[in-house]
Design an enzyme around this catalytic site. Structure first.
Site, PDB file in Angstrom:
ATOM      1  CB  CYS A 187      -0.968  -0.011   1.029  1.00  0.00           C
ATOM      2  SG  CYS A 187      -1.587   1.462   1.857  1.00  0.00           S
ATOM      3  CG  HIS A 222      -0.611   3.714   5.246  1.00  0.00           C
ATOM      4  ND1 HIS A 222      -0.896   2.572   4.888  1.00  0.00           N
ATOM      5  CD2 HIS A 222      -0.188   3.609   6.431  1.00  0.00           C
ATOM      6  CE1 HIS A 222      -0.615   1.573   5.526  1.00  0.00           C
ATOM      7  NE2 HIS A 222      -0.133   2.193   6.582  1.00  0.00           N
ATOM      8  CG  ASN A 258      -1.938  -3.758  -2.339  1.00  0.00           C
ATOM      9  OD1 ASN A 258      -1.333  -2.699  -1.686  1.00  0.00           O
ATOM     10  ND2 ASN A 258      -2.727  -4.574  -2.032  1.00  0.00           N
TER      11      ASN A 258
END
Length: 452
Positions: A71, A128, A271
């Protein structure tokens, strides 16, 4: 006199049409989290995804769209147009206990778009890319609005990670209640309605956390499970259906506001499906954390009715690092970036002015792919792949990566090995630490407030 009046009216209409066509498009990137190739109806999946299926029918299906195998690296490459190896982020994500963030000398996509007249630049959803310092915060990386969470793997109902609320509206904590997927879509709809009232085009990065774990669904979204295994499958399917339905709400808003034609919608997954989930890679081999196609070949669709002819499949090798240069090309940004890009603009292929662009695409961890061939080296990649020797596939004919051809296609094998050396040599002075480092004894900050 009537003829002159009619001529003036026609000329005015023509000018208005030309102005509309020349106006820069709104940009909406919709990112799914751990969504597998085989999780979508249009790719043969069993979960019903009518909204995404219709988007695939109306838009251009990017059949060879590649990401990183996990990620944070994909998100970093999306924002910079550069391989994440260049700033030490390839093998793992940025966990809650890490102080790592993407280097601030990297220019992010919204920073470029600000120069092109995109006044409103929102990120809604999962960040993130660094949370330990204000310098890594989305509002310090070119975005003008942030609604969502800084970490991954938050609880869908409490919005907590490591026992603390991780739900934010700009720099403030948000106490909005509800299912995360619903809240993100609602915020996107709200902001699109607001931004559409202004003359400037807008940029929105809608980064859903679904269907990433923890596997949680609304009770009304579940079918009737028969056992524990079935419950997990039904929960995952409900999460995907919720994602699909909420994307539908956002797309319907574009249509209702009459801005659908001149809005670029790019949808893809960060992904492949996670190996601990009931997701599917369909006809592809492997999953998240691997450089097999199932880990790095993502379902992807682009739609822009005003400029791109939809209803077709494109086989151009492309991926996450190409998003930034392609959008800069479309937005008319010609200024050379401070840091050289790894991605390329595929706009000429999308609009039909070129039939294709020959290139090698680095998948990381000793893996390289082009239009016909894919090489994965043993030793460089994640141990989950269990490779004892290099493998070479004619990926244009062998999508399932079943037949290793390195011993028969020796010239191609040696050529790709040489090319891989350049990519494998990319190093960064700073590396994200191993995932578990710093976890023991970690205490999350109150409501994940960033103060430094």
């Amino acid at each position: 006199m009537k003829r002159i009046t009619l001529l003036i009216v026609l000329l005015c209409m023509h000018v208005i049409m030309l102005m509309a066509q020349s106006k820069k498009p709104n940009i909406l990137i919709i990112l799914a989290d751990d969504l597998g190739w085989g999780d979508l109806g249009y790719l043969g999946g069993t979960i019903k995804t009518p909204v995404i299926d219709q988007l695939a029918k109306d838009g251009i299906r990017l059949n060879r769209f590649y990401t990183a195998a996990v990620c944070s690296p994909t998100r970093a490459g999306l924002m910079t147009g550069r391989y994440p190896d260049r700033f030490g982020l390839r093998e793992t994500v940025i966990p809650p206990w890490s102080k790592f963030g993407v280097n601030t000398d990297e220019t992010f996509l919204p920073e470029y778009l600000a120069k092109a007249g995109y006044k409103n630049r929102a990120i809604i959803g999962k960040w993130h890319l660094g949370h330990a310092s204000l310098k890594y915060h989305p509002l310090h990386r070119g975005f003008t609005h942030f609604y969502g969470h800084l970490n991954g793997a938050i609880d869908y109902f409490t919005h907590k990670r490591e026992g603390e609320l991780d739900w934010h509206n700009d720099f403030n904590s948000s106490y909005d209640e509800g299912y995360a997927t619903d809240l993100l879509a609602d915020e996107a709809v709200k902001r699109i309605r607001q931004y559409s009232q202004e003359e400037n085009p807008f940029f929105m990065y809608l980064a859903f956390n679904a269907p990433h774990g923890p596997f949680q669904a609304k009770e009304e979204g579940l079918l009737k499970p028969r056992g524990e295994d079935d419950l997990k499958k039904q929960t995952y399917a409900a999460m995907v259906r919720s994602l699909d339905g909420n994307i539908g709400k956002v797309l319907e808003t574009l249509k209702t506001l009459n801005i659908e034609d001149n809005t670029i919608v790019l949808f893809f997954s960060d992904n492949g499906y996670a190996p601990d989930s009931p997701g599917s890679s369909g006809e592809l081999k492997g999953s998240k954390f691997t450089e097999w196609e199932g880990g790095v070949r993502a379902p992807a669709i682009i739609k822009w009715p005003a400029k791109l002819k939809g209803g077709k499949t494109m086989e151009q090798v492309t991926g996450y690092v190409d998003v930034l240069p392609t959008l800069l090309d479309i937005a008319g940004i010609t200024e050379a970036p401070e840091n050289p890009l790894d991605g390329i603009s595929i706009y000429p292929v999308l609009n039909g002015s070129k039939s294709g662009i020959q290139r090698n695409f680095y998948l990381g961890e000793g893996a390289l792919v082009n239009s016909n061939w894919k090489l994965i080296e043993a030793g460089n990649n994640n141990s989950i792949m269990k490779l004892q020797t290099d493998v070479l596939f004619n990926i244009s004919r062998d999508i399932g990566e079943r037949k290793d051809l390195k011993d028969t296609e020796t010239t191609i094998y040696k050529d790709l090995k040489t090319k891989l050396e350049t990519y494998n040599s990319i190093k960064s002075s700073k590396q994200v630490p191993p995932y578990g480092q710093g976890r023991k004894g970690f205490v999350a900050p109150k409501e994940w407030g960033v103060k430094e």
